[in-house]
Design an enzyme around this catalytic site. Structure first.
Site, mmCIF file in Angstrom:
data_model
loop_
_atom_site.group_PDB
_atom_site.id
_atom_site.type_symbol
_atom_site.label_atom_id
_atom_site.label_comp_id
_atom_site.label_asym_id
_atom_site.label_seq_id
_atom_site.Cartn_x
_atom_site.Cartn_y
_atom_site.Cartn_z
ATOM 1 N N PRO A 4 -7.319 2.697 -10.040
ATOM 2 C CG PRO A 4 -7.052 3.316 -12.262
ATOM 3 C CD PRO A 4 -7.954 2.545 -11.357
ATOM 4 C CD GLU A 5 -6.137 3.866 -4.134
ATOM 5 O OE1 GLU A 5 -5.564 4.556 -3.265
ATOM 6 O OE2 GLU A 5 -6.464 2.677 -3.942
ATOM 7 C CE LYS B 177 -10.189 6.728 -5.550
ATOM 8 N NZ LYS B 177 -11.041 5.577 -5.191
ATOM 9 C CG ASN C 166 -9.885 -0.398 -1.062
ATOM 10 O OD1 ASN C 166 -10.469 0.044 -0.088
ATOM 11 N ND2 ASN C 166 -10.504 -1.058 -2.030
#
Length: 208
Positions: A2-3, A53, A172
């Site tokens: 999760p971002e 985050k 990413n």
């Protein structure tokens, strides 16, 4: 993993699900490595806020709103949140469960168990994480520009975007989307990219 966007979504889910409920207990699964959590209040409400985050829950004493207790969560690779109505089975990988007086359960779910939680102060966030890029934009921008001379920015922009000291919340997939949409070659020196973007912004401002 999760971002920023997912963490923000989880925080909004918690706020929406918990808004009309009072909670009375917290239960931890037997297999998770984090310590059990004991609420200092017999009855409490729950609110949430995200920053990059990380996500913080605030437990508020239902009888005295000035009394608060704070839990900081990191989602790891697979952490998420579920609100389970009374009578429904809890998710298999629920590791911290907040039970409401109505019988519903707010669950921190983490299949791979890389995520976790800790008790913190009201103003505490994780060490080595910069300001939030959306909700603390001025501080976020200043933090990058004030540190642009440091060796970290000698690296390619594709590496520096993952440095949570400066780009809190980027992982990413956001890195890939940012560079692709901006048309920036990923191995360009980070300092050069940021310097060029700053000059372009200043020029655009001057023209208006």
């Amino acid at each position: 993993m999760p971002e920023w966007a997912e963490i923000r979504g989880y925080s909004e889910l918690v706020n929406a699900a918990a808004a009309d409920h009072i909670f009375r207990s917290i239960t931890k699964s037997e297999v998770h490595k984090c310590a059990p959590v004991v609420s200092p209040f017999p009855r409490f409400r729950i609110t949430s806020v995200s920053r990059g985050k990380e996500m913080k829950l605030t437990l508020v004493d239902a009888n005295d709103s000035s009394r608060k207790f704070f839990l900081l969560f990191r989602m790891g690779m697979s952490g998420t949140w579920k609100f389970v109505k009374e009578g429904n089975a809890l998710p298999k990988h629920a590791h911290l469960m907040f039970k409401s007086e109505a019988g519903h359960t707010l669950c921190f779910v983490d299949t791979r168990r890389f995520g976790g939680w800790e008790v913190v102060g009201e103003d505490d966030w994780g060490e080595g994480r910069g300001p939030d890029p959306l909700f603390e934009y001025d501080e976020y921008r200043k933090n990058i520009l004030d540190n642009l001379h440091k060796a970290a920015f000698n690296k390619p922009i594709c590496e520096v975007l993952l440095d949570q000291r400066y780009f809190n919340g980027v992982g990413n997939y956001l890195r890939a989307e940012i560079l692709h949409r901006a048309g920036i070659p990923p191995f360009t020196c980070a300092r050069d990219v940021i310097h060029a973007a700053t000059c372009a912004a200043l020029s655009a401002t001057a023209e208006t």
